[in-house]
Design an enzyme around this catalytic site. Structure first.
Site, PDB file in Angstrom:
ATOM      1  N   GLY A 115       0.811  -1.211   0.023  1.00 45.47           N
ATOM      2  CA  GLY A 115       0.087  -0.136  -0.044  1.00 45.47           C
ATOM      3  C   GLY A 115       0.928   1.274   0.003  1.00 45.47           C
ATOM      4  O   GLY A 115       2.201   1.129   0.275  1.00 45.47           O
ATOM      5  N   CYS A 140       5.704  -5.991   1.038  1.00 48.17           N
ATOM      6  CA  CYS A 140       5.895  -4.565   1.125  1.00 48.17           C
ATOM      7  C   CYS A 140       5.408  -3.963   2.162  1.00 48.17           C
ATOM      8  O   CYS A 140       5.774  -4.293   3.386  1.00 48.17           O
ATOM      9  CB  CYS A 140       5.402  -3.827  -0.193  1.00 48.17           C
ATOM     10  SG  CYS A 140       6.240  -2.188  -0.384  1.00 48.17           S
ATOM     11  N   TYR A 141       4.338  -3.151   2.215  1.00 48.36           N
ATOM     12  CA  TYR A 141       3.923  -2.487   3.305  1.00 48.36           C
ATOM     13  C   TYR A 141       3.470  -3.686   4.415  1.00 48.36           C
ATOM     14  O   TYR A 141       3.707  -3.356   5.525  1.00 48.36           O
ATOM     15  CB  TYR A 141       2.779  -1.523   2.983  1.00 48.36           C
ATOM     16  CG  TYR A 141       1.931  -0.908   4.233  1.00 48.36           C
ATOM     17  CD1 TYR A 141       2.608   0.392   4.764  1.00 48.36           C
ATOM     18  CD2 TYR A 141       1.085  -1.245   4.936  1.00 48.36           C
ATOM     19  CE1 TYR A 141       2.049   1.056   5.737  1.00 48.36           C
ATOM     20  CE2 TYR A 141       0.179  -0.576   5.951  1.00 48.36           C
ATOM     21  CZ  TYR A 141       0.929   0.509   6.443  1.00 48.36           C
ATOM     22  OH  TYR A 141       0.322   0.941   7.453  1.00 48.36           O
ATOM     23  N   HIS A 158       7.790  -7.272  -4.674  1.00 49.04           N
ATOM     24  CA  HIS A 158       6.333  -7.666  -5.072  1.00 49.04           C
ATOM     25  C   HIS A 158       6.126  -8.798  -5.938  1.00 49.04           C
ATOM     26  O   HIS A 158       6.687  -8.840  -7.038  1.00 49.04           O
ATOM     27  CB  HIS A 158       5.665  -6.555  -6.071  1.00 49.04           C
ATOM     28  CG  HIS A 158       5.497  -5.229  -5.119  1.00 49.04           C
ATOM     29  ND1 HIS A 158       4.441  -5.150  -4.594  1.00 49.04           N
ATOM     30  CD2 HIS A 158       6.323  -4.275  -4.576  1.00 49.04           C
ATOM     31  CE1 HIS A 158       4.313  -3.894  -3.627  1.00 49.04           C
ATOM     32  NE2 HIS A 158       5.611  -3.382  -3.755  1.00 49.04           N
ATOM     33  N   GLU A 161       3.685 -10.467  -6.954  1.00 51.24           N
ATOM     34  CA  GLU A 161       2.422 -10.292  -7.581  1.00 51.24           C
ATOM     35  C   GLU A 161       2.601  -9.737  -8.975  1.00 51.24           C
ATOM     36  O   GLU A 161       2.079  -9.598  -9.601  1.00 51.24           O
ATOM     37  CB  GLU A 161       1.413  -9.733  -6.724  1.00 51.24           C
ATOM     38  CG  GLU A 161       1.316  -8.181  -6.741  1.00 51.24           C
ATOM     39  CD  GLU A 161       2.389  -7.853  -5.649  1.00 51.24           C
ATOM     40  OE1 GLU A 161       2.962  -8.446  -4.993  1.00 51.24           O
ATOM     41  OE2 GLU A 161       2.111  -6.498  -5.274  1.00 51.24           O
ATOM     42  N   ASP A 181     -13.917  -8.524 -21.680  1.00 46.81           N
ATOM     43  CA  ASP A 181     -14.736  -8.498 -20.452  1.00 46.81           C
ATOM     44  C   ASP A 181     -16.091  -8.805 -20.656  1.00 46.81           C
ATOM     45  O   ASP A 181     -16.790  -9.397 -20.187  1.00 46.81           O
ATOM     46  CB  ASP A 181     -14.484  -7.534 -19.623  1.00 46.81           C
ATOM     47  CG  ASP A 181     -12.948  -7.311 -19.402  1.00 46.81           C
ATOM     48  OD1 ASP A 181     -12.334  -8.158 -19.614  1.00 46.81           O
ATOM     49  OD2 ASP A 181     -12.416  -6.261 -19.010  1.00 46.81           O
ATOM     50  N   LYS A 221      -7.757 -10.481 -15.696  1.00 46.99           N
ATOM     51  CA  LYS A 221      -7.721 -10.523 -17.148  1.00 46.99           C
ATOM     52  C   LYS A 221      -7.345 -12.076 -17.779  1.00 46.99           C
ATOM     53  O   LYS A 221      -8.233 -12.448 -18.424  1.00 46.99           O
ATOM     54  CB  LYS A 221      -6.905  -9.556 -17.836  1.00 46.99           C
ATOM     55  CG  LYS A 221      -7.379  -9.288 -19.282  1.00 46.99           C
ATOM     56  CD  LYS A 221      -8.362  -8.414 -19.201  1.00 46.99           C
ATOM     57  CE  LYS A 221      -8.726  -7.832 -20.484  1.00 46.99           C
ATOM     58  NZ  LYS A 221      -9.830  -6.710 -20.413  1.00 46.99           N
TER      59      LYS A 221
END
Ligand code: XMP
Length: 467
Positions: A6, A33-34, A120, A122, A178, A323
């Site tokens: 964050g 991270c945070y 990160h 992700e 989508d 996605k």
């Protein structure tokens, strides 16, 4: 449990904390991270502002064997984005990996199953990032692999039938992946209750409207109403240059037209939208259902106040999916590859790719340039190797020569990115031969263009779209 990253500082006043009881539940924890910084701070370690922040690629080397990162002494390239860093570990913790700038790039209290990562895992740019997450989820936590396209579809079909209970559903079909996957899912679940509305804004890609009608109305037997609204969109956008205003105008006009058309559909009680998870996060500052904590980046027009105004209940069957998962669901539903493999296209369409004022003639130029770029990507077999590619119309003129004559025409920028989650992205290293033929063809075949440039910015700091 995973404590995410964050934008806040872990030692700032009023900094968010993890609920303290999660540390006493005897369950594995992964702080990113945070999330790692607050875990360390809450468990008795220390976090301080680093002398210099670390943004972008970094190399880490593991200094211990671990279930999370594998063997010691393995180096990997990771993505960092932090100003603060851990300076002292809580009791029971040890370092698992270090980078030049962060001695505690990965930490663990293995006895308690607590792990922390300064980088990160992700994001696409982290080498083997999904393996790290998989090691945590499947290894440390022992979770089964049940998140498969077939299971997602089966669950969504049940949920849609359960939620709508025979009532009518309206869906705005945009031509993008989508809303197309949402339409196919709804058709399979409750086909007889579904009416799709397709608003042609005049800001779509080449032949997009016809492709949508062919796929859905002709092949899948979906009830689709097509509305040609190009004149209204160009009139409303005349003279407007500010990106957020453009987005708002398009969003509002879209709603107006959609409401007008939807009013003709009898007994509709639900509005279905092809909202996907990144839309939810990036619209967190909007009226959408986000946490209100992530910082607003751009207003996405597909998460808005439409359902309340229309007194319709909201149905968002793709809301939890990224996605790549949406595509997997589309394939599972048997949608044609030509549609599923299409690169994502933003709700406001070409309007955010025509910088400044949107004019009909600019849209025509851009559509042609974009179609050529797509053709060249296909010709060089690169279309499926990039996550998203498109042309951007720049309203600046530059001097060129065509034949023997001086030309003074507009500039087209080409953008191609690689990403899996669209939250971060890197520019694609396209072959020079492809760029050369795209550029030559655009300058020669599209009147009004005298120069083509290639965008080499990553996200962050740039976004994927230019506006
Ligand atoms: P950015 O430009 O924010 O784009 O890095 C991330 C992804 O989102 C798409 N995008 C949108 N999609 N409505 C959408 O449905 C929007 O208003 C919108 N704006 C950007 C963009 O094409 C990229 O795939």
């Amino acid at each position: 449990m995973i404590l995410s990253g964050g934008p806040a500082s872990a030692f700032a006043e009023g900094a968010r904390r993890a609920p303290p009881e999660i540390f006493d539940m005897g369950k594995p924890l992964l702080g990113i991270c945070y999330g790692m910084q607050t875990m360390v701070a809450q468990l008795g370690g220390a976090v301080a502002q680093a002398a210099r922040g670390e943004y972008g690629r970094a190399r880490i080397e593991s200094c211990a064997d671990s279930e999370l990162l594998g063997a010691r002494s393995v180096a990997r390239e990771v993505w960092m984005s932090h100003a603060d860093r851990v300076t002292e570990l809580p009791p029971g913790f040890k370092a698992l990996a270090a980078s030049d700038n962060a001695p505690f790039a990965a930490v663990a209290d293995e006895a308690r199953g607590f792990f922390g990562l300064q980088f990160h895992p992700e994001v696409t740019q982290t080498e083997g990032g999904s393996e790290v997450l998989s090691n945590f989820v499947h290894g440390v936590c022992g979770c089964a692999r049940e998140w498969t396209p077939a299971n997602i579809v089966a669950r969504a079909l049940d949920e849609i039938r359960e939620q709508t209970r025979g009532e009518g559903v309206i869906l705005g079909l945009s031509g993008g992946v989508d809303s197309s996957v949402a339409a196919a899912l709804l058709q399979r679940a409750i086909g007889a209750q579904l009416t799709c509305i397709f608003v042609d804004t005049g800001l779509l890609r080449m032949n997009e409207g016809d492709l949508v009608m062919q796929t859905f109305a002709e092949h899948l037997g979906v009830r689709v109403r097509r509305v040609d609204a190009a004149d209204e969109f160009f009139a409303r956008l005349k003279g407007v240059t500010e990106p957020e205003r453009k987005r708002k105008i398009i969003g509002n006009l879209f709603i107006e037209i959609f409401e007008r058309e939807a009013a003709r559909v009898e007994d509709a009680k639900w509005l279905a939208q092809g909202t996907i998870y990144p839309d939810v996060i990036e619209s967190a500052g909007d009226s959408g259902g986000g946490s209100g904590q992530a910082t607003l980046i751009k207003s996405h027009h597909n998460v808005g106040g439409l359902p309340q105004r229309m007194r319709l209940k909201l149905l968002e069957p793709l809301r939890d999916l990224f996605k790549d998962e949406v595509r997997a669901v589309g394939r599972e539903l048997g949608l044609p590859e030509s549609l599923i493999a299409r690169h994502p296209f933003p709700g406001p369409g070409l309007a955010v790719r025509i910088l400044g004022e949107v004019r009909r003639e600019f849209a025509g130029v851009l559509r042609r340039a974009d179609a050529i770029f797509m053709e060249e990507l296909q010709n060089h077999k690169m279309h499926s190797h990039v996550s998203q590619a498109f042309a951007v119309f720049l309203p600046v003129k530059s001097v060129g020569v065509t034949g023997d004559k001086r030309a003074y025409e507009h500039v087209i920028a080409l953008r191609a990115v690689e990403t899996t989650d669209f939250m971060t992205a890197d520019w694609a290293r396209l072959p020079h031969a492809l760029l050369a033929s795209a550029s030559a063809r655009i300058c020669n075949e599209v009147p009004g263009v005298s120069r083509v440039v290639y965008d080499i910015s990553a996200k962050p700091p740039a976004t994927i779209e230019w506006e």
